[in-house]
Design an enzyme around this catalytic site. Sequence first.
Site, PDB file in Angstrom:
ATOM      1  N   HIS A   1       7.295   5.803   4.525  1.00 51.77           N
ATOM      2  CA  HIS A   1       6.757   4.566   5.335  1.00 51.77           C
ATOM      3  C   HIS A   1       7.579   4.285   6.445  1.00 51.77           C
ATOM      4  O   HIS A   1       7.162   3.470   7.550  1.00 51.77           O
ATOM      5  CB  HIS A   1       6.092   3.390   4.510  1.00 51.77           C
ATOM      6  CG  HIS A   1       5.167   3.601   3.475  1.00 51.77           C
ATOM      7  ND1 HIS A   1       4.048   4.311   3.502  1.00 51.77           N
ATOM      8  CD2 HIS A   1       5.398   3.445   2.167  1.00 51.77           C
ATOM      9  CE1 HIS A   1       3.361   4.525   2.697  1.00 51.77           C
ATOM     10  NE2 HIS A   1       3.925   3.952   1.703  1.00 51.77           N
TER      11      HIS A   1
ATOM     12  N   ASP B   1       2.408  11.844  -2.445  1.00 48.63           N
ATOM     13  CA  ASP B   1       2.414  10.312  -2.920  1.00 48.63           C
ATOM     14  C   ASP B   1       1.114   9.748  -2.548  1.00 48.63           C
ATOM     15  O   ASP B   1       0.347  10.272  -1.487  1.00 48.63           O
ATOM     16  CB  ASP B   1       3.403   9.598  -2.020  1.00 48.63           C
ATOM     17  CG  ASP B   1       3.635   8.150  -2.392  1.00 48.63           C
ATOM     18  OD1 ASP B   1       4.735   7.960  -3.123  1.00 48.63           O
ATOM     19  OD2 ASP B   1       2.866   7.243  -2.027  1.00 48.63           O
TER      20      ASP B   1
ATOM     21  N   HIS C   1       0.286   7.083  -1.180  1.00 46.14           N
ATOM     22  CA  HIS C   1       0.078   6.464   0.072  1.00 46.14           C
ATOM     23  C   HIS C   1       0.242   7.353   1.013  1.00 46.14           C
ATOM     24  O   HIS C   1       0.977   8.090   1.004  1.00 46.14           O
ATOM     25  CB  HIS C   1       1.142   5.341   0.192  1.00 46.14           C
ATOM     26  CG  HIS C   1       0.935   4.265  -0.928  1.00 46.14           C
ATOM     27  ND1 HIS C   1       1.700   4.541  -2.122  1.00 46.14           N
ATOM     28  CD2 HIS C   1       0.112   3.188  -1.057  1.00 46.14           C
ATOM     29  CE1 HIS C   1       1.404   3.169  -2.967  1.00 46.14           C
ATOM     30  NE2 HIS C   1       0.515   2.445  -2.389  1.00 46.14           N
TER      31      HIS C   1
ATOM     32  N   ASP D   1       2.919   8.252  -7.756  1.00 49.75           N
ATOM     33  CA  ASP D   1       1.914   7.133  -7.846  1.00 49.75           C
ATOM     34  C   ASP D   1       0.320   7.386  -7.691  1.00 49.75           C
ATOM     35  O   ASP D   1      -0.326   6.781  -7.879  1.00 49.75           O
ATOM     36  CB  ASP D   1       2.158   5.773  -6.948  1.00 49.75           C
ATOM     37  CG  ASP D   1       2.721   6.396  -5.404  1.00 49.75           C
ATOM     38  OD1 ASP D   1       2.464   7.551  -5.157  1.00 49.75           O
ATOM     39  OD2 ASP D   1       2.997   5.661  -4.713  1.00 49.75           O
TER      40      ASP D   1
END
Length: 336
Positions: free
Chosen positions: A122, A161, A163, A248
């Site tokens: 991120h 991931d 996200h 995740d």
Amino acid sequence: MQFGYSEVCLEHDPGPRHPETPDRLRAIRERLKRKHGVEYVDAGPADLETIAAVHDREYVESVEEFCADGGGDWDPDTSAVEATWDAIQHSTGLACWAVDAALEGASGRQTPFSLGRPPGHHAVYDDAMGFCFANNAAIAAQHALDSDDFDVERVAIVDWDVHHGNGTQDIFYDRDDVVFVSLHEQGLYPGTGDVDETGEGAGTGATMNFPLPAGTGDAAYLAAVDGPITTVLEDADIDLLLVSAGFDAHRHDPISRIRLSTEAYALLTDRLRAVADECNAGLAFVLEGGYSLDVLADSVAMVHETFDGREPIEPNGDFSDDAAAVIEDVADAHGL
């Protein structure tokens, strides 16, 4: 597998209620004790110049100063302590070690996996967010491209991931020497990663996003990899395949609604290993998210088992029309 690991990364502690806890690495290490063929490598820290190769230098210096002053809350999600800067340097150093090992020919049971933290995908060019201060995968990719020891012209980063890897996309969006692919939950933090985000300028077509609907499971992920992702990667003539490996998207992770099984990580690993082999590219893994300690540890162990000779089990069943539509839209956006 070879796992890059440093005790220094445990010293980054965002607080007792924060999901990105040092216990994530402890859980992985404890689970891997049960496995044969596990090796650990403690690589040295990356220097400021290596980190600043993909980040704004003033931003990197501000993070170092922020930590030296004792840290605190950079934003509501992203916190640091004094030791965080050392952890950042070691986490990025481990990612660089992983790509060096892959490019030196480490494969099979020697395939490298960097277990660094804080995670990185991120972190954008000039800011921290989403638990991330320095973009480990992006730094490692640039390190490979800049290295005089290897003839690397193009790198692919596949981010599984849950996200969207907005930071990695931000850093390489207008470049054609890094192909970025992200499979993520639609509408989840940070809200980026739409199908039509395909790159700009020289990077047009080098970004591929799969914003998959909540409830998506193993079969749809495999269809995305077996279809558009494999086609794009094999056409890109890559020298290195780097996996931003967050766990995740597992059905039992507490902060997402994608429904992958533990077996899915064996299947994804096996598929991407085959792509790397077909491209004659190095293959390395860099840890991102994963916030159920047991699930995270089991999933990392599953990646290891895949390289240790375990055959993945193919899933049964179809997937939703909504997930199929996303995969079709991605193919259309990339002219496939």
